[in-house]
Design an enzyme around this catalytic site. Sequence first.
Site, PDB file in Angstrom:
ATOM      1  N   GLY A 132      26.332 -11.694   7.218  1.00 16.14           N
ATOM      2  CA  GLY A 132      27.504 -11.187   7.927  1.00 16.14           C
ATOM      3  C   GLY A 132      27.334 -10.952   9.417  1.00 16.14           C
ATOM      4  NE  ARG A 147      29.522 -15.645   5.072  1.00 14.35           N
ATOM      5  CZ  ARG A 147      29.041 -14.491   4.608  1.00 14.35           C
ATOM      6  NH1 ARG A 147      29.096 -13.409   5.357  1.00 14.35           N
ATOM      7  NH2 ARG A 147      28.529 -14.412   3.403  1.00 14.35           N
ATOM      8  CD  GLU A 190      23.993  -5.009   7.943  1.00 12.58           C
ATOM      9  OE1 GLU A 190      24.802  -5.931   8.126  1.00 12.58           O
ATOM     10  OE2 GLU A 190      23.454  -4.799   6.850  1.00 12.58           O
ATOM     11  CG  ASP A 191      28.458  -7.677   8.520  1.00 10.36           C
ATOM     12  OD1 ASP A 191      27.480  -7.006   8.116  1.00 10.36           O
ATOM     13  OD2 ASP A 191      29.120  -8.394   7.768  1.00 10.36           O
ATOM     14  N   GLY A 235      25.844   2.378   2.922  1.00 13.80           N
ATOM     15  CA  GLY A 235      24.636   2.712   3.687  1.00 13.80           C
ATOM     16  C   GLY A 235      23.354   2.319   2.967  1.00 13.80           C
ATOM     17  CB  THR A 271      22.284  -2.855   3.080  1.00 14.76           C
ATOM     18  OG1 THR A 271      23.088  -3.195   1.950  1.00 14.76           O
ATOM     19  CG2 THR A 271      21.527  -4.074   3.564  1.00 14.76           C
ATOM     20  CG  ASP A 292      31.464 -13.141   2.488  1.00 17.13           C
ATOM     21  OD1 ASP A 292      30.943 -12.040   2.802  1.00 17.13           O
ATOM     22  OD2 ASP A 292      31.264 -13.691   1.405  1.00 17.13           O
ATOM     23  CE  LYS A 340      35.467  -1.072   4.272  1.00 20.00           C
ATOM     24  NZ  LYS A 340      35.427  -1.759   2.958  1.00 20.00           N
ATOM     25  CG  ASP A 376      31.012  -0.312   1.958  1.00 21.35           C
ATOM     26  OD1 ASP A 376      31.265   0.818   1.525  1.00 21.35           O
ATOM     27  OD2 ASP A 376      31.668  -1.298   1.626  1.00 21.35           O
ATOM     28  CG  PHE A 385      37.490  -6.432   0.855  1.00 21.83           C
ATOM     29  CD1 PHE A 385      36.308  -5.931   0.339  1.00 21.83           C
ATOM     30  CD2 PHE A 385      37.547  -7.759   1.223  1.00 21.83           C
ATOM     31  CE1 PHE A 385      35.197  -6.745   0.188  1.00 21.83           C
ATOM     32  CE2 PHE A 385      36.438  -8.588   1.073  1.00 21.83           C
ATOM     33  CZ  PHE A 385      35.267  -8.077   0.548  1.00 21.83           C
TER      34      PHE A 385
HETATM   35  C1  PRP Z   1      27.314  -6.549   3.595  1.00 17.67           C
HETATM   36  C2  PRP Z   1      26.966  -6.158   5.015  1.00 17.67           C
HETATM   37  C3  PRP Z   1      25.804  -5.225   4.846  1.00 17.67           C
HETATM   38  C4  PRP Z   1      26.083  -4.573   3.519  1.00 17.67           C
HETATM   39  C5  PRP Z   1      26.677  -3.226   3.785  1.00 17.67           C
HETATM   40  O1  PRP Z   1      26.518  -7.625   3.224  1.00 17.67           O
HETATM   41  O2  PRP Z   1      26.641  -7.270   5.794  1.00 17.67           O
HETATM   42  O3  PRP Z   1      24.577  -5.910   4.820  1.00 17.67           O
HETATM   43  O4  PRP Z   1      27.013  -5.396   2.818  1.00 17.67           O
HETATM   44  O5  PRP Z   1      26.916  -2.576   2.590  1.00 17.67           O
HETATM   45  P1  PRP Z   1      26.247  -1.200   2.179  1.00 17.67           P
HETATM   46  O6  PRP Z   1      26.331  -0.293   3.349  1.00 17.67           O
HETATM   47  O7  PRP Z   1      27.131  -0.743   1.026  1.00 17.67           O
HETATM   48  O8  PRP Z   1      24.849  -1.462   1.743  1.00 17.67           O
HETATM   49  P2  PRP Z   1      26.825  -8.555   1.954  1.00 17.67           P
HETATM   50  O9  PRP Z   1      25.951  -8.136   0.828  1.00 17.67           O
HETATM   51  O10 PRP Z   1      28.297  -8.609   1.716  1.00 17.67           O
HETATM   52  O11 PRP Z   1      26.255  -9.954   2.374  1.00 17.67           O
HETATM   53  P3  PRP Z   1      26.649 -10.920   3.581  1.00 17.67           P
HETATM   54  O12 PRP Z   1      26.286 -10.209   4.863  1.00 17.67           O
HETATM   55  O13 PRP Z   1      25.808 -12.128   3.330  1.00 17.67           O
HETATM   56  O14 PRP Z   1      28.129 -11.212   3.486  1.00 17.67           O
END
Ligand code: PRP
Length: 178
Positions: free
Chosen positions: A46, A167, A101-102, A107, A109, A161, A133, A105, A154
């Site tokens: 992302g 994207r 990061e993009d 947190g 990841t 995506d 968010k 959500d 969303f």
């Molecule tokens: C999205 C985004 C972060 C993560 C955030 O990635 O890029 O890495 O989710 O979510 P969290 O705060 O709940 O952990 P995604 O898994 O959708 O993969 P992508 O970046 O390849 O689209």
Amino acid sequence: MQTFPGERLEVLLAHSEIKHRVESIGKRITMDYDGKALLLVGILKGSFVFMADLVRSIDLPVAVDFMAMSSYGAATKSSGVVRILKDLDHGVDGRHVVIVEDIVDTGLTLNYIYGHMRSRGAASVKICSLLDKPSRRQVAVPLHYKGFEIPDEFVVGYGLDVDERYRNLPDVCRLVQE
Ligand code: PRP
């Protein structure tokens, strides 16, 4: 842009607004890291659009690397499972790392990556996310550089995506299922 059957897009953040904000984050990073060995670490996939614009807004010598993590899969809800699919190409010893990061959500990841990066010998680790968010947060993570807070909707576009679609949208859009 052509949409998938049953889906509609509503612009939440127009490209011009995003561009302005990214440039201002780039200027702040330029001031904060003057004279330091800066490494931007993008979290795939992302972040790739944000990273491409951000890196060109930073007026310093800067290295770029990427990691890929698993979290959502094809669904729109977090599974809570985080693992490394692709690690950095080089070590971070003595580097000043900014994780890019993009969106933050739950947190989960970033919480994992932040801890992991801090245990690898970086001189410092900060986090930069285009979108936040806060209403969805399950674990607290420090957002040192932040683009926009958004509501619990969303969103797609500018790197984000749904099932790999949208994207390439220049704007960040709400995805409305009809
Ligand atoms: C999205 C985004 C972060 C993560 C955030 O990635 O890029 O890495 O989710 O979510 P969290 O705060 O709940 O952990 P995604 O898994 O959708 O993969 P992508 O970046 O390849 O689209």
